[in-house]
Design a protein around this motif. Sequence first.
Motif, PDB file in Angstrom:
ATOM      1  N   ALA A 198      19.678 -14.035  73.609  1.00 23.27           N
ATOM      2  CA  ALA A 198      19.046 -12.831  73.057  1.00 23.27           C
ATOM      3  C   ALA A 198      20.029 -11.667  72.971  1.00 23.27           C
ATOM      4  CB  ALA A 198      17.835 -12.443  73.892  1.00 23.27           C
ATOM      5  N   ILE A 199      21.061 -11.694  73.776  1.00 26.92           N
ATOM      6  CA  ILE A 199      22.089 -10.646  73.728  1.00 26.92           C
ATOM      7  C   ILE A 199      22.774 -10.629  72.362  1.00 26.92           C
ATOM      8  CG2 ILE A 199      24.341  -9.978  74.683  1.00 26.92           C
ATOM      9  CD1 ILE A 199      23.273 -10.950  77.417  1.00 26.92           C
ATOM     10  N   LEU A 200      22.785 -11.774  71.676  1.00 25.18           N
ATOM     11  CA  LEU A 200      23.429 -11.858  70.358  1.00 25.18           C
ATOM     12  C   LEU A 200      22.873 -10.835  69.383  1.00 25.18           C
ATOM     13  CD1 LEU A 200      23.477 -15.738  69.981  1.00 25.18           C
ATOM     14  CD2 LEU A 200      25.431 -14.250  70.431  1.00 25.18           C
ATOM     15  N   LYS A 201      21.571 -10.591  69.445  1.00 28.27           N
ATOM     16  CA  LYS A 201      20.968  -9.613  68.530  1.00 28.27           C
ATOM     17  C   LYS A 201      21.518  -8.219  68.794  1.00 28.27           C
ATOM     18  CE  LYS A 201      16.939 -11.937  67.021  1.00 28.27           C
ATOM     19  NZ  LYS A 201      16.116 -11.764  65.891  1.00 28.27           N
ATOM     20  N   HIS A 202      21.810  -7.915  70.051  1.00 30.40           N
ATOM     21  CA  HIS A 202      22.347  -6.592  70.404  1.00 30.40           C
ATOM     22  C   HIS A 202      23.828  -6.469  70.029  1.00 30.40           C
ATOM     23  CE1 HIS A 202      18.675  -5.503  72.426  1.00 30.40           C
ATOM     24  NE2 HIS A 202      18.715  -6.654  73.092  1.00 30.40           N
ATOM     25  N   LEU A 203      24.480  -7.615  69.856  1.00 28.08           N
ATOM     26  CA  LEU A 203      25.901  -7.605  69.504  1.00 28.08           C
ATOM     27  C   LEU A 203      26.122  -7.669  67.995  1.00 28.08           C
ATOM     28  CD1 LEU A 203      27.264 -10.043  72.232  1.00 28.08           C
ATOM     29  CD2 LEU A 203      27.399  -7.551  72.210  1.00 28.08           C
ATOM     30  N   GLY A 204      25.066  -7.486  67.249  1.00 33.54           N
ATOM     31  CA  GLY A 204      25.195  -7.489  65.802  1.00 33.54           C
ATOM     32  C   GLY A 204      24.994  -8.851  65.178  1.00 33.54           C
ATOM     33  N   GLY A 205      24.374  -9.759  65.889  1.00 35.82           N
ATOM     34  CA  GLY A 205      24.140 -11.099  65.364  1.00 35.82           C
ATOM     35  C   GLY A 205      22.806 -11.203  64.668  1.00 35.82           C
ATOM     36  N   GLY A 206      22.491 -10.256  63.820  1.00 34.65           N
ATOM     37  CA  GLY A 206      21.210 -10.263  63.125  1.00 34.65           C
ATOM     38  C   GLY A 206      21.106 -11.370  62.102  1.00 34.65           C
ATOM     39  N   ASP A 207      19.925 -11.603  61.617  1.00 35.57           N
ATOM     40  CA  ASP A 207      19.678 -12.639  60.629  1.00 35.57           C
ATOM     41  C   ASP A 207      19.806 -12.040  59.230  1.00 35.57           C
ATOM     42  OD1 ASP A 207      19.127 -14.280  62.748  1.00 35.57           O
ATOM     43  OD2 ASP A 207      16.972 -13.953  62.659  1.00 35.57           O
ATOM     44  N   LEU A 208      20.972 -12.223  58.623  1.00 38.10           N
ATOM     45  CA  LEU A 208      21.233 -11.647  57.306  1.00 38.10           C
ATOM     46  C   LEU A 208      20.918 -12.614  56.181  1.00 38.10           C
ATOM     47  CD1 LEU A 208      24.662  -9.935  58.075  1.00 38.10           C
ATOM     48  CD2 LEU A 208      22.389  -8.892  58.065  1.00 38.10           C
ATOM     49  N   GLY A 209      20.680 -13.891  56.524  1.00 35.54           N
ATOM     50  CA  GLY A 209      20.390 -14.880  55.501  1.00 35.54           C
ATOM     51  C   GLY A 209      21.617 -15.339  54.730  1.00 35.54           C
ATOM     52  N   LEU A 210      22.802 -15.059  55.211  1.00 38.35           N
ATOM     53  CA  LEU A 210      24.040 -15.459  54.542  1.00 38.35           C
ATOM     54  C   LEU A 210      24.689 -16.596  55.325  1.00 38.35           C
ATOM     55  CD1 LEU A 210      25.455 -11.884  53.841  1.00 38.35           C
ATOM     56  CD2 LEU A 210      24.262 -13.382  52.237  1.00 38.35           C
ATOM     57  N   ASP A 211      24.089 -17.767  55.283  1.00 40.32           N
ATOM     58  CA  ASP A 211      24.565 -18.886  56.090  1.00 40.32           C
ATOM     59  C   ASP A 211      25.702 -19.669  55.454  1.00 40.32           C
ATOM     60  OD1 ASP A 211      22.754 -18.336  58.089  1.00 40.32           O
ATOM     61  OD2 ASP A 211      21.241 -19.739  57.338  1.00 40.32           O
ATOM     62  N   LEU A 212      25.988 -19.443  54.180  1.00 36.28           N
ATOM     63  CA  LEU A 212      26.960 -20.272  53.477  1.00 36.28           C
ATOM     64  C   LEU A 212      28.331 -20.277  54.146  1.00 36.28           C
ATOM     65  CD1 LEU A 212      27.655 -22.071  51.095  1.00 36.28           C
ATOM     66  CD2 LEU A 212      28.169 -20.006  49.782  1.00 36.28           C
ATOM     67  N   PHE A 213      28.828 -19.103  54.541  1.00 37.34           N
ATOM     68  CA  PHE A 213      30.160 -19.026  55.127  1.00 37.34           C
ATOM     69  C   PHE A 213      30.133 -18.716  56.617  1.00 37.34           C
ATOM     70  CE2 PHE A 213      30.758 -17.821  50.625  1.00 37.34           C
ATOM     71  CZ  PHE A 213      31.540 -18.898  50.246  1.00 37.34           C
ATOM     72  N   ALA A 214      28.966 -18.767  57.234  1.00 34.09           N
ATOM     73  CA  ALA A 214      28.843 -18.427  58.656  1.00 34.09           C
ATOM     74  C   ALA A 214      29.356 -19.564  59.530  1.00 34.09           C
ATOM     75  CB  ALA A 214      27.388 -18.121  58.994  1.00 34.09           C
ATOM     76  N   ALA A 215      30.092 -19.218  60.577  1.00 40.61           N
ATOM     77  CA  ALA A 215      30.566 -20.221  61.534  1.00 40.61           C
ATOM     78  C   ALA A 215      29.458 -20.589  62.518  1.00 40.61           C
ATOM     79  CB  ALA A 215      31.784 -19.700  62.290  1.00 40.61           C
ATOM     80  N   HIS A 216      28.535 -19.685  62.752  1.00 39.82           N
ATOM     81  CA  HIS A 216      27.417 -19.914  63.670  1.00 39.82           C
ATOM     82  C   HIS A 216      26.107 -19.802  62.905  1.00 39.82           C
ATOM     83  CE1 HIS A 216      30.566 -18.581  66.499  1.00 39.82           C
ATOM     84  NE2 HIS A 216      29.934 -19.337  67.371  1.00 39.82           N
ATOM     85  N   ASP A 217      25.075 -20.410  63.470  1.00 39.63           N
ATOM     86  CA  ASP A 217      23.729 -20.177  62.954  1.00 39.63           C
ATOM     87  C   ASP A 217      23.360 -18.729  63.234  1.00 39.63           C
ATOM     88  OD1 ASP A 217      23.227 -22.772  62.028  1.00 39.63           O
ATOM     89  OD2 ASP A 217      22.568 -23.446  64.002  1.00 39.63           O
ATOM     90  N   SER A 218      22.299 -18.265  62.611  1.00 33.24           N
ATOM     91  CA  SER A 218      21.843 -16.898  62.847  1.00 33.24           C
ATOM     92  C   SER A 218      21.417 -16.741  64.310  1.00 33.24           C
ATOM     93  CB  SER A 218      20.653 -16.582  61.939  1.00 33.24           C
ATOM     94  OG  SER A 218      19.527 -17.358  62.325  1.00 33.24           O
ATOM     95  N   ALA A 219      21.371 -15.517  64.769  1.00 30.58           N
ATOM     96  CA  ALA A 219      20.966 -15.245  66.151  1.00 30.58           C
ATOM     97  C   ALA A 219      19.569 -15.800  66.406  1.00 30.58           C
ATOM     98  CB  ALA A 219      21.009 -13.743  66.427  1.00 30.58           C
ATOM     99  N   GLY A 220      18.665 -15.639  65.456  1.00 36.17           N
ATOM    100  CA  GLY A 220      17.308 -16.149  65.620  1.00 36.17           C
ATOM    101  C   GLY A 220      17.277 -17.660  65.805  1.00 36.17           C
ATOM    102  N   LYS A 221      18.073 -18.386  65.033  1.00 34.56           N
ATOM    103  CA  LYS A 221      18.129 -19.841  65.163  1.00 34.56           C
ATOM    104  C   LYS A 221      18.757 -20.245  66.489  1.00 34.56           C
ATOM    105  CE  LYS A 221      18.373 -20.930  60.239  1.00 34.56           C
ATOM    106  NZ  LYS A 221      19.227 -21.466  59.167  1.00 34.56           N
TER     107      LYS A 221
END
Length: 81
Positions: A43-66
């Motif tokens: 859950a700390i990921l959301k505070h570190l800017g790991g929001g769910d932007l819906g831009l998974d194409l070039f992401a190294a990690h899944d979204s914070a929510g996932k």
Amino acid sequence: MKHGLGRTLGRSGRIIRETERTADALGGAMMLDAGFDPVRGAAILKHLGGGDLGLDLFAAHDSAGKRIAAMRALVSARTPR
């Protein structure tokens, strides 16, 4: 895409994300074994800017929510019923 940069990036991105998912699962299991709550850690990921932007194409990690959902599933699977 059958050829080209898009296909290469897509395949590489999938491999990288799968590797990161495996690392998250291992880290979560280690946290549980050590007596820590991996869901709170994720859950700390959301505070570190790991929001769910819906831009998974070039992401190294899944979204914070996932990633948080994956930690919840890990905890649920390891919790005796």
